[in-house]
Design a protein around this motif. Structure first.
Motif, PDB file in Angstrom:
ATOM      1  N   SER A  11       7.099  17.338  67.474  1.00  0.00           N
ATOM      2  CA  SER A  11       7.005  16.089  66.290  1.00  0.00           C
ATOM      3  C   SER A  11       8.136  15.424  66.249  1.00  0.00           C
ATOM      4  CB  SER A  11       6.195  16.308  65.169  1.00  0.00           C
ATOM      5  OG  SER A  11       6.028  15.126  64.309  1.00  0.00           O
ATOM      6  N   ARG A  12       9.345  16.089  65.625  1.00  0.00           N
ATOM      7  CA  ARG A  12      10.559  15.827  65.470  1.00  0.00           C
ATOM      8  C   ARG A  12      11.271  15.244  66.760  1.00  0.00           C
ATOM      9  NH1 ARG A  12      10.063  19.961  61.540  1.00  0.00           N
ATOM     10  NH2 ARG A  12      11.446  21.225  62.875  1.00  0.00           N
ATOM     11  N   GLU A  13      11.239  15.924  68.019  1.00  0.00           N
ATOM     12  CA  GLU A  13      11.829  16.004  69.092  1.00  0.00           C
ATOM     13  C   GLU A  13      11.330  14.670  69.850  1.00  0.00           C
ATOM     14  OE1 GLU A  13      12.396  18.037  73.347  1.00  0.00           O
ATOM     15  OE2 GLU A  13      12.650  19.131  71.751  1.00  0.00           O
ATOM     16  N   LEU A  14      10.072  14.465  69.981  1.00  0.00           N
ATOM     17  CA  LEU A  14       9.404  13.416  70.195  1.00  0.00           C
ATOM     18  C   LEU A  14       9.185  11.839  69.278  1.00  0.00           C
ATOM     19  CD1 LEU A  14       6.515  15.341  72.178  1.00  0.00           C
ATOM     20  CD2 LEU A  14       8.380  14.226  73.172  1.00  0.00           C
ATOM     21  N   TYR A  15       9.554  12.103  68.125  1.00  0.00           N
ATOM     22  CA  TYR A  15       9.349  10.915  67.197  1.00  0.00           C
ATOM     23  C   TYR A  15       7.924  10.573  67.325  1.00  0.00           C
ATOM     24  CZ  TYR A  15      14.270  11.024  67.451  1.00  0.00           C
ATOM     25  OH  TYR A  15      15.516  11.255  67.452  1.00  0.00           O
ATOM     26  N   ILE A  16       7.007  11.520  66.996  1.00  0.00           N
ATOM     27  CA  ILE A  16       5.489  11.304  67.059  1.00  0.00           C
ATOM     28  C   ILE A  16       4.934  12.093  66.006  1.00  0.00           C
ATOM     29  CG2 ILE A  16       3.456  11.374  68.064  1.00  0.00           C
ATOM     30  CD1 ILE A  16       4.842  11.315  70.890  1.00  0.00           C
ATOM     31  N   SER A  17       3.882  11.541  65.194  1.00  0.00           N
ATOM     32  CA  SER A  17       3.455  12.395  64.134  1.00  0.00           C
ATOM     33  C   SER A  17       2.716  13.848  64.503  1.00  0.00           C
ATOM     34  CB  SER A  17       2.467  11.438  63.040  1.00  0.00           C
ATOM     35  OG  SER A  17       1.037  11.432  64.213  1.00  0.00           O
ATOM     36  N   GLN A  18       2.882  14.934  63.783  1.00  0.00           N
ATOM     37  CA  GLN A  18       2.170  15.937  64.102  1.00  0.00           C
ATOM     38  C   GLN A  18       0.547  15.737  64.408  1.00  0.00           C
ATOM     39  OE1 GLN A  18       2.798  19.128  61.356  1.00  0.00           O
ATOM     40  NE2 GLN A  18       4.980  18.527  60.927  1.00  0.00           N
ATOM     41  N   PRO A  19      -0.024  14.874  63.694  1.00  0.00           N
ATOM     42  CA  PRO A  19      -1.581  14.773  64.074  1.00  0.00           C
ATOM     43  C   PRO A  19      -1.767  14.128  65.506  1.00  0.00           C
ATOM     44  CG  PRO A  19      -1.104  14.087  61.818  1.00  0.00           C
ATOM     45  CD  PRO A  19       0.270  14.410  62.240  1.00  0.00           C
ATOM     46  N   ALA A  20      -0.755  13.387  65.761  1.00  0.00           N
ATOM     47  CA  ALA A  20      -0.864  12.515  67.078  1.00  0.00           C
ATOM     48  C   ALA A  20      -0.593  13.386  68.340  1.00  0.00           C
ATOM     49  CB  ALA A  20       0.186  11.455  67.232  1.00  0.00           C
ATOM     50  N   ILE A  21       0.280  14.579  68.184  1.00  0.00           N
ATOM     51  CA  ILE A  21       0.584  15.585  69.095  1.00  0.00           C
ATOM     52  C   ILE A  21      -0.594  16.629  69.089  1.00  0.00           C
ATOM     53  CG2 ILE A  21       1.914  17.678  69.453  1.00  0.00           C
ATOM     54  CD1 ILE A  21       4.310  15.973  68.659  1.00  0.00           C
ATOM     55  N   SER A  22      -1.260  17.029  68.118  1.00  0.00           N
ATOM     56  CA  SER A  22      -2.414  17.626  68.101  1.00  0.00           C
ATOM     57  C   SER A  22      -3.490  16.965  68.951  1.00  0.00           C
ATOM     58  CB  SER A  22      -2.966  18.363  66.568  1.00  0.00           C
ATOM     59  OG  SER A  22      -1.755  18.977  65.882  1.00  0.00           O
ATOM     60  N   LYS A  23      -3.581  15.695  68.493  1.00  0.00           N
ATOM     61  CA  LYS A  23      -4.799  15.227  69.270  1.00  0.00           C
ATOM     62  C   LYS A  23      -4.458  14.914  70.403  1.00  0.00           C
ATOM     63  CE  LYS A  23      -7.592  10.756  68.881  1.00  0.00           C
ATOM     64  NZ  LYS A  23      -7.315   9.510  68.309  1.00  0.00           N
ATOM     65  N   ALA A  24      -3.382  14.787  71.071  1.00  0.00           N
ATOM     66  CA  ALA A  24      -3.005  14.626  72.615  1.00  0.00           C
ATOM     67  C   ALA A  24      -3.036  15.916  73.340  1.00  0.00           C
ATOM     68  CB  ALA A  24      -1.461  14.038  72.509  1.00  0.00           C
ATOM     69  N   ILE A  25      -2.877  17.040  72.599  1.00  0.00           N
ATOM     70  CA  ILE A  25      -3.023  18.259  73.189  1.00  0.00           C
ATOM     71  C   ILE A  25      -4.391  18.337  73.176  1.00  0.00           C
ATOM     72  CG2 ILE A  25      -2.703  20.887  72.914  1.00  0.00           C
ATOM     73  CD1 ILE A  25       0.048  19.955  71.767  1.00  0.00           C
ATOM     74  N   GLY A  26      -5.509  18.324  72.353  1.00  0.00           N
ATOM     75  CA  GLY A  26      -6.950  18.318  72.176  1.00  0.00           C
ATOM     76  C   GLY A  26      -7.391  17.505  73.264  1.00  0.00           C
ATOM     77  N   LYS A  27      -6.711  16.250  73.595  1.00  0.00           N
ATOM     78  CA  LYS A  27      -7.478  15.360  74.606  1.00  0.00           C
ATOM     79  C   LYS A  27      -7.154  16.100  75.922  1.00  0.00           C
ATOM     80  CE  LYS A  27      -7.424  10.520  76.051  1.00  0.00           C
ATOM     81  NZ  LYS A  27      -6.813   9.350  75.920  1.00  0.00           N
ATOM     82  N   LEU A  28      -5.810  16.690  76.254  1.00  0.00           N
ATOM     83  CA  LEU A  28      -5.524  17.254  77.510  1.00  0.00           C
ATOM     84  C   LEU A  28      -6.546  18.617  77.606  1.00  0.00           C
ATOM     85  CD1 LEU A  28      -3.813  17.146  80.157  1.00  0.00           C
ATOM     86  CD2 LEU A  28      -2.177  18.624  78.844  1.00  0.00           C
ATOM     87  N   GLU A  29      -6.568  19.420  76.720  1.00  0.00           N
ATOM     88  CA  GLU A  29      -7.399  20.338  76.706  1.00  0.00           C
ATOM     89  C   GLU A  29      -8.998  19.879  77.125  1.00  0.00           C
ATOM     90  OE1 GLU A  29      -5.343  23.779  73.893  1.00  0.00           O
ATOM     91  OE2 GLU A  29      -6.670  22.233  73.029  1.00  0.00           O
ATOM     92  N   ASP A  30      -9.357  19.195  76.382  1.00  0.00           N
ATOM     93  CA  ASP A  30     -10.796  18.494  76.797  1.00  0.00           C
ATOM     94  C   ASP A  30     -11.096  18.111  78.146  1.00  0.00           C
ATOM     95  OD1 ASP A  30     -11.524  19.094  74.216  1.00  0.00           O
ATOM     96  OD2 ASP A  30     -11.484  16.859  73.453  1.00  0.00           O
ATOM     97  N   SER A  31      -9.920  17.417  78.623  1.00  0.00           N
ATOM     98  CA  SER A  31      -9.961  17.025  79.959  1.00  0.00           C
ATOM     99  C   SER A  31      -9.871  18.071  81.098  1.00  0.00           C
ATOM    100  CB  SER A  31      -9.024  15.820  80.338  1.00  0.00           C
ATOM    101  OG  SER A  31      -7.807  16.506  80.312  1.00  0.00           O
ATOM    102  N   LEU A  32      -9.233  18.921  80.842  1.00  0.00           N
ATOM    103  CA  LEU A  32      -9.086  20.187  81.908  1.00  0.00           C
ATOM    104  C   LEU A  32     -10.219  21.181  81.281  1.00  0.00           C
ATOM    105  CD1 LEU A  32      -5.128  20.546  81.513  1.00  0.00           C
ATOM    106  CD2 LEU A  32      -6.581  19.812  83.259  1.00  0.00           C
ATOM    107  N   GLY A  33     -10.564  21.279  80.169  1.00  0.00           N
ATOM    108  CA  GLY A  33     -12.134  22.000  80.079  1.00  0.00           C
ATOM    109  C   GLY A  33     -11.437  23.523  79.773  1.00  0.00           C
ATOM    110  N   LEU A  34     -10.490  23.250  79.180  1.00  0.00           N
ATOM    111  CA  LEU A  34      -9.822  24.994  78.679  1.00  0.00           C
ATOM    112  C   LEU A  34      -8.697  25.062  77.385  1.00  0.00           C
ATOM    113  CD1 LEU A  34      -6.911  24.936  80.519  1.00  0.00           C
ATOM    114  CD2 LEU A  34      -8.385  25.519  81.964  1.00  0.00           C
ATOM    115  N   SER A  35      -8.571  26.008  76.844  1.00  0.00           N
ATOM    116  CA  SER A  35      -7.410  26.116  75.858  1.00  0.00           C
ATOM    117  C   SER A  35      -6.209  26.318  76.453  1.00  0.00           C
ATOM    118  CB  SER A  35      -7.968  27.072  74.755  1.00  0.00           C
ATOM    119  OG  SER A  35      -8.975  26.596  74.167  1.00  0.00           O
ATOM    120  N   LEU A  36      -5.255  25.374  75.891  1.00  0.00           N
ATOM    121  CA  LEU A  36      -3.836  25.536  76.477  1.00  0.00           C
ATOM    122  C   LEU A  36      -2.992  26.336  75.654  1.00  0.00           C
ATOM    123  CD1 LEU A  36      -3.154  22.191  77.912  1.00  0.00           C
ATOM    124  CD2 LEU A  36      -3.854  24.214  79.225  1.00  0.00           C
ATOM    125  N   PHE A  37      -3.421  26.348  74.112  1.00  0.00           N
ATOM    126  CA  PHE A  37      -2.453  27.119  73.329  1.00  0.00           C
ATOM    127  C   PHE A  37      -3.539  27.980  72.186  1.00  0.00           C
ATOM    128  CE2 PHE A  37      -0.059  23.176  73.778  1.00  0.00           C
ATOM    129  CZ  PHE A  37       1.450  23.842  74.000  1.00  0.00           C
TER     130      PHE A  37
END
Length: 85
Positions: A24-50
């Motif tokens: 979050s600090r490195e990208l200047y994006i909020s923590q919830p936004a990062i979590s949401k983006a990762i969740g969206k990627l996981e949903d689109s791939l159909g698997l857990s990444l973390f």
């Protein structure tokens, strides 16, 4: 793929940092936004990444495979930019 490029960058940074807060600090994006983006990627791939814990995030086996590819891709882009300079 084009629409997922920002998600891959967020995934790559979170994996590299091993922590959503640091990413979050490195990208200047909020923590919830990062979590949401990762969740969206996981949903689109159909698997857990973390796997997530109070200590941070750790890559799953699938996440490790994707991380290796995204790392290579972003490093190649960086080399290309350096070459152009």
């Amino acid at each position: 793929m084009d629409q997922h490029l920002p998600l891959y960058h967020i995934f790559y940074t979170a994996a590299k940092c091993g922590n959503i807060s640091r990413a979050s600090r490195e990208l200047y994006i909020s923590q919830p936004a990062i979590s949401k983006a990762i969740g969206k990627l996981e949903d689109s791939l159909g698997l857990s990444l973390f796997t997530r814990s109070s200590r941070g995030v750790q890559l799953t086996a699938e996440g490790e495979i994707l991380y290796q590819h995204t790392r290579d891709a972003f490093e190649a882009l960086e080399r290309g930019e350096q070459e152009l300079r």
